[in-house]
Design a protein around this motif. Structure first.
Motif, PDB file in Angstrom:
ATOM      1  N   PRO A  95       0.837  -1.215   0.000  1.00 23.51           N
ATOM      2  CA  PRO A  95       0.000   0.000   0.000  1.00 23.51           C
ATOM      3  C   PRO A  95       0.862   1.251   0.000  1.00 23.51           C
ATOM      4  CG  PRO A  95       0.118  -0.939   2.197  1.00 23.51           C
ATOM      5  CD  PRO A  95       0.822  -1.913   1.291  1.00 23.51           C
ATOM      6  N   MET A  96       0.307   2.326  -0.518  1.00 25.67           N
ATOM      7  CA  MET A  96       1.001   3.616  -0.415  1.00 25.67           C
ATOM      8  C   MET A  96       0.021   4.759  -0.674  1.00 25.67           C
ATOM      9  SD  MET A  96       4.398   5.201  -2.281  1.00 25.67           S
ATOM     10  CE  MET A  96       5.492   4.060  -1.440  1.00 25.67           C
ATOM     11  N   THR A  97       0.016   5.717   0.236  1.00 27.12           N
ATOM     12  CA  THR A  97      -0.684   6.976   0.014  1.00 27.12           C
ATOM     13  C   THR A  97       0.321   8.104   0.232  1.00 27.12           C
ATOM     14  OG1 THR A  97      -1.406   7.122   2.329  1.00 27.12           O
ATOM     15  CG2 THR A  97      -2.904   6.046   0.764  1.00 27.12           C
ATOM     16  N   LEU A  98       0.093   9.219  -0.419  1.00 31.21           N
ATOM     17  CA  LEU A  98       1.041  10.329  -0.383  1.00 31.21           C
ATOM     18  C   LEU A  98       0.441  11.562   0.289  1.00 31.21           C
ATOM     19  CD1 LEU A  98       2.543  10.136  -3.999  1.00 31.21           C
ATOM     20  CD2 LEU A  98       3.233   8.889  -1.944  1.00 31.21           C
ATOM     21  N   ASP A  99       1.277  12.294   0.970  1.00 31.74           N
ATOM     22  CA  ASP A  99       0.886  13.546   1.616  1.00 31.74           C
ATOM     23  C   ASP A  99       0.837  14.648   0.550  1.00 31.74           C
ATOM     24  OD1 ASP A  99       0.514  15.765   3.160  1.00 31.74           O
ATOM     25  OD2 ASP A  99       2.281  15.479   4.428  1.00 31.74           O
ATOM     26  N   LEU A 100      -0.319  15.271   0.385  1.00 31.31           N
ATOM     27  CA  LEU A 100      -0.491  16.313  -0.628  1.00 31.31           C
ATOM     28  C   LEU A 100      -0.461  17.727  -0.038  1.00 31.31           C
ATOM     29  CD1 LEU A 100      -3.345  14.797  -2.851  1.00 31.31           C
ATOM     30  CD2 LEU A 100      -0.876  14.491  -3.055  1.00 31.31           C
ATOM     31  N   THR A 101      -0.068  17.855   1.220  1.00 28.72           N
ATOM     32  CA  THR A 101      -0.129  19.154   1.887  1.00 28.72           C
ATOM     33  C   THR A 101       0.629  20.229   1.127  1.00 28.72           C
ATOM     34  OG1 THR A 101      -0.328  18.076   4.046  1.00 28.72           O
ATOM     35  CG2 THR A 101       0.327  20.387   4.029  1.00 28.72           C
ATOM     36  N   ARG A 102       1.849  19.934   0.714  1.00 21.78           N
ATOM     37  CA  ARG A 102       2.649  20.947   0.004  1.00 21.78           C
ATOM     38  C   ARG A 102       1.965  21.377  -1.297  1.00 21.78           C
ATOM     39  NH1 ARG A 102       7.754  22.464   0.045  1.00 21.78           N
ATOM     40  NH2 ARG A 102       8.032  22.008  -2.168  1.00 21.78           N
ATOM     41  N   ALA A 103       1.460  20.404  -2.058  1.00 24.24           N
ATOM     42  CA  ALA A 103       0.816  20.730  -3.329  1.00 24.24           C
ATOM     43  C   ALA A 103      -0.431  21.581  -3.102  1.00 24.24           C
ATOM     44  CB  ALA A 103       0.466  19.460  -4.087  1.00 24.24           C
ATOM     45  N   ARG A 104      -1.193  21.242  -2.066  1.00 24.52           N
ATOM     46  CA  ARG A 104      -2.417  22.003  -1.779  1.00 24.52           C
ATOM     47  C   ARG A 104      -2.088  23.435  -1.349  1.00 24.52           C
ATOM     48  NH1 ARG A 104      -6.723  18.472  -1.724  1.00 24.52           N
ATOM     49  NH2 ARG A 104      -6.302  16.298  -1.206  1.00 24.52           N
ATOM     50  N   GLU A 105      -1.095  23.578  -0.487  1.00 23.19           N
ATOM     51  CA  GLU A 105      -0.810  24.889   0.093  1.00 23.19           C
ATOM     52  C   GLU A 105       0.014  25.786  -0.826  1.00 23.19           C
ATOM     53  OE1 GLU A 105       0.983  24.216   3.892  1.00 23.19           O
ATOM     54  OE2 GLU A 105      -0.909  23.576   4.834  1.00 23.19           O
ATOM     55  N   MET A 106       0.985  25.208  -1.545  1.00 20.29           N
ATOM     56  CA  MET A 106       1.910  26.030  -2.319  1.00 20.29           C
ATOM     57  C   MET A 106       1.506  26.173  -3.787  1.00 20.29           C
ATOM     58  SD  MET A 106       5.561  24.837  -0.656  1.00 20.29           S
ATOM     59  CE  MET A 106       6.464  26.091  -1.555  1.00 20.29           C
ATOM     60  N   LEU A 107       0.831  25.142  -4.330  1.00 15.48           N
ATOM     61  CA  LEU A 107       0.380  25.219  -5.716  1.00 15.48           C
ATOM     62  C   LEU A 107      -1.108  25.537  -5.824  1.00 15.48           C
ATOM     63  CD1 LEU A 107       2.173  22.128  -7.336  1.00 15.48           C
ATOM     64  CD2 LEU A 107       2.878  24.524  -7.453  1.00 15.48           C
ATOM     65  N   GLY A 108      -1.833  25.359  -4.721  1.00 16.61           N
ATOM     66  CA  GLY A 108      -3.286  25.502  -4.779  1.00 16.61           C
ATOM     67  C   GLY A 108      -3.944  24.307  -5.425  1.00 16.61           C
ATOM     68  N   TYR A 109      -3.283  23.136  -5.330  1.00 16.76           N
ATOM     69  CA  TYR A 109      -3.760  21.940  -6.035  1.00 16.76           C
ATOM     70  C   TYR A 109      -4.948  21.293  -5.329  1.00 16.76           C
ATOM     71  CZ  TYR A 109      -3.857  17.129  -7.773  1.00 16.76           C
ATOM     72  OH  TYR A 109      -4.255  15.925  -8.292  1.00 16.76           O
ATOM     73  N   THR A 110      -6.000  21.063  -6.087  1.00 19.14           N
ATOM     74  CA  THR A 110      -7.138  20.247  -5.684  1.00 19.14           C
ATOM     75  C   THR A 110      -7.486  19.369  -6.881  1.00 19.14           C
ATOM     76  OG1 THR A 110      -8.018  21.958  -4.209  1.00 19.14           O
ATOM     77  CG2 THR A 110      -9.532  20.232  -4.916  1.00 19.14           C
ATOM     78  N   PRO A 111      -7.559  18.057  -6.712  1.00 16.35           N
ATOM     79  CA  PRO A 111      -7.856  17.190  -7.859  1.00 16.35           C
ATOM     80  C   PRO A 111      -9.155  17.599  -8.549  1.00 16.35           C
ATOM     81  CG  PRO A 111      -7.159  15.887  -5.961  1.00 16.35           C
ATOM     82  CD  PRO A 111      -7.336  17.287  -5.468  1.00 16.35           C
ATOM     83  N   VAL A 112      -9.132  17.570  -9.885  1.00 14.90           N
ATOM     84  CA  VAL A 112     -10.327  17.927 -10.647  1.00 14.90           C
ATOM     85  C   VAL A 112     -11.092  16.692 -11.101  1.00 14.90           C
ATOM     86  CG1 VAL A 112      -9.395  20.130 -11.431  1.00 14.90           C
ATOM     87  CG2 VAL A 112      -8.956  18.077 -12.782  1.00 14.90           C
ATOM     88  N   ILE A 113     -10.459  15.521 -11.009  1.00  9.50           N
ATOM     89  CA  ILE A 113     -11.093  14.250 -11.367  1.00  9.50           C
ATOM     90  C   ILE A 113     -11.040  13.327 -10.158  1.00  9.50           C
ATOM     91  CG2 ILE A 113     -11.051  12.212 -12.866  1.00  9.50           C
ATOM     92  CD1 ILE A 113     -11.714  14.631 -14.450  1.00  9.50           C
ATOM     93  N   HIS A 114     -12.198  12.837  -9.712  1.00  4.82           N
ATOM     94  CA  HIS A 114     -12.249  11.876  -8.611  1.00  4.82           C
ATOM     95  C   HIS A 114     -11.917  10.487  -9.167  1.00  4.82           C
ATOM     96  CE1 HIS A 114     -13.920   9.312  -5.435  1.00  4.82           C
ATOM     97  NE2 HIS A 114     -13.821  10.375  -4.635  1.00  4.82           N
ATOM     98  N   PRO A 115     -11.179   9.663  -8.398  1.00  2.00           N
ATOM     99  CA  PRO A 115     -10.803   8.347  -8.929  1.00  2.00           C
ATOM    100  C   PRO A 115     -11.983   7.474  -9.320  1.00  2.00           C
ATOM    101  CG  PRO A 115     -10.317   8.508  -6.576  1.00  2.00           C
ATOM    102  CD  PRO A 115     -10.604   9.886  -7.065  1.00  2.00           C
ATOM    103  N   GLU A 116     -13.112   7.615  -8.639  1.00  2.00           N
ATOM    104  CA  GLU A 116     -14.278   6.816  -9.018  1.00  2.00           C
ATOM    105  C   GLU A 116     -14.728   7.169 -10.437  1.00  2.00           C
ATOM    106  OE1 GLU A 116     -17.071   3.847  -8.576  1.00  2.00           O
ATOM    107  OE2 GLU A 116     -15.402   4.385  -7.249  1.00  2.00           O
ATOM    108  N   ASP A 117     -14.742   8.474 -10.732  1.00  2.00           N
ATOM    109  CA  ASP A 117     -15.106   8.908 -12.075  1.00  2.00           C
ATOM    110  C   ASP A 117     -14.044   8.499 -13.092  1.00  2.00           C
ATOM    111  OD1 ASP A 117     -17.416  10.115 -11.071  1.00  2.00           O
ATOM    112  OD2 ASP A 117     -16.360  11.981 -10.647  1.00  2.00           O
ATOM    113  N   GLY A 118     -12.785   8.663 -12.706  1.00  2.00           N
ATOM    114  CA  GLY A 118     -11.703   8.318 -13.619  1.00  2.00           C
ATOM    115  C   GLY A 118     -11.675   6.834 -13.953  1.00  2.00           C
ATOM    116  N   LEU A 119     -11.848   5.990 -12.941  1.00  2.00           N
ATOM    117  CA  LEU A 119     -11.835   4.548 -13.179  1.00  2.00           C
ATOM    118  C   LEU A 119     -13.079   4.108 -13.949  1.00  2.00           C
ATOM    119  CD1 LEU A 119     -10.419   3.363  -9.743  1.00  2.00           C
ATOM    120  CD2 LEU A 119      -9.283   3.198 -11.960  1.00  2.00           C
ATOM    121  N   ASN A 120     -14.219   4.732 -13.668  1.00  2.00           N
ATOM    122  CA  ASN A 120     -15.430   4.424 -14.432  1.00  2.00           C
ATOM    123  C   ASN A 120     -15.213   4.713 -15.913  1.00  2.00           C
ATOM    124  OD1 ASN A 120     -16.922   3.525 -12.269  1.00  2.00           O
ATOM    125  ND2 ASN A 120     -17.905   5.502 -11.901  1.00  2.00           N
ATOM    126  N   GLU A 121     -14.500   5.804 -16.188  1.00  2.09           N
ATOM    127  CA  GLU A 121     -14.203   6.181 -17.567  1.00  2.09           C
ATOM    128  C   GLU A 121     -13.336   5.111 -18.242  1.00  2.09           C
ATOM    129  OE1 GLU A 121     -12.208  10.125 -19.623  1.00  2.09           O
ATOM    130  OE2 GLU A 121     -11.299   9.317 -17.802  1.00  2.09           O
TER     131      GLU A 121
END
Length: 316
Positions: free
Chosen positions: A285-311
């Motif tokens: 298993p592996m999950t990643l800490d997105l704190t830096r991306a959220r705070e410094m880049l303003g990153y918020t995912p635009v595609i949810h994995p459920e939608d992406g995998l359904n596609e």
């Protein structure tokens, strides 16, 4: 903004080049696949066939930024090739960008974390090396060091498990394994990991170009997915049997390592049907800490994995 995209005939590079062109940027894409280059031209990207082993100076005049997606991305190969394609090319490009004052967004990989033993909310500050899970991971880490040495202001993105329309690696590998009927169940427990839809990486790239932030940033869909449940869904979409025959992960990894050793006895041998590092992607298993991306880049995912995998599943 005038942007050079390396590896524009690849999966991520192509998606990014098209998106940037749609946003009104003047985009130049490099690559060696002339057929895909023609498709890029039709999408508004100026394509230049170029070998990045050569000095990049002819490509860099009158640019504002460089997006470096080109890389040898494989779990199999010779170190000399990984070093030439990933380390040397990245160093040369970063040095040239530094000399010209160009913004650089460099695409790396969370594979550099695989040998750390960390599995949950892994931060960019995790201690890395000297041992790595694969030659690919080692080369990408070395490339990061070169980029940060030559251009400390560069933005380095580490997207995990890239998938989506046009994917030529992750999902096709899983599909081949399922269709072969030889993929065993390698864990009795569910294994949760994170993936990254290509449009989420493109979104992170756009943010990095718009609001420069130096350093390394993890990028994922932000939600973990169950690997074996997802494989079952893929099997259902393909109308093939689900993996049920249990083989302990350690046994499978030892067998894969032995197979790799046999293949290396023959120079120029193709990639083995299984590799130890490939199997570990299904068992650890592996999950990643997105704190830096959220705070410094303003990153918020635009595609949810459920939608992406359904596609992806719908496309199958």
């Amino acid at each position: 903004m005038r942007i050079l995209v390396t590896g524009a005939t690849g999966f991520l590079g192509g998606a990014a080049a098209r998106a940037l062109a749609r946003s009104g940027h003047d985009v130049i894409g490099t690559g060696r696949d002339l057929e895909r280059g023609a498709a890029l031209e039709a999408a508004g990207v100026r394509f230049v066939a170029f070998d990045l082993h050569k000095p990049p100076s002819p490509l860099l005049s009158r640019l504002d930024a460089v997006l470096h997606c080109a890389a040898r991305s494989s779990l199999w190969g010779r170190w000399a090739d990984f070093e030439a394609d990933n380390v040397a090319v990245s160093a040369r490009l970063a040095c040239a960008c530094a000399q010209r004052g160009l913004r650089l967004v460099h695409i790396s990989t969370p594979s550099v974390y695989n040998a750390t033993g960390l599995t949950r909310q892994v931060p960019e500050t995790a201690s890395l090396g000297p041992r790595f899970d694969s030659l690919y991971a080692r080369s990408k880490y070395r490339a990061e060091l070169e980029v940060r040495f030559h251009l400390p202001d560069a933005t380095i993105l580490r997207p995990r498990g890239l998938y989506g329309p046009g994917d030529s690696s992750l999902m096709p590998r899983l599909v081949r394994a399922l269709r072969s009927g030889r993929l065993p169940r390698l864990s009795r427990q569910e294994v949760h990991t994170e993936l990254t839809h290509v449009q989420n990486v493109v979104h992170a790239i756009e943010l990095a170009l718009e609001r420069p932030a130096a350093g390394v940033f993890n990028i994922t869909d932000g939600v973990s997915v169950p690997i074996w449940a997802t494989l079952n869904r893929l099997a259902g979409a393909l109308r093939v049997p689900r993996p049920t025959r249990y083989v302990p992960a350690k046994v499978a990894e030892r067998a894969a390592a032995l197979l790799e050793g046999l293949y290396r006895l023959s120079p120029g041998a193709p990639e083995p049907p299984i590799t130890a590092s490939g199997l570990r992607l299904l068992t650890r298993p592996m999950t990643l800490d997105l704190t830096r991306a959220r705070e410094m880049l303003g990153y918020t995912p635009v595609i949810h994995p459920e939608d992406g995998l359904n596609e992806v599943i719908a496309a199958l």
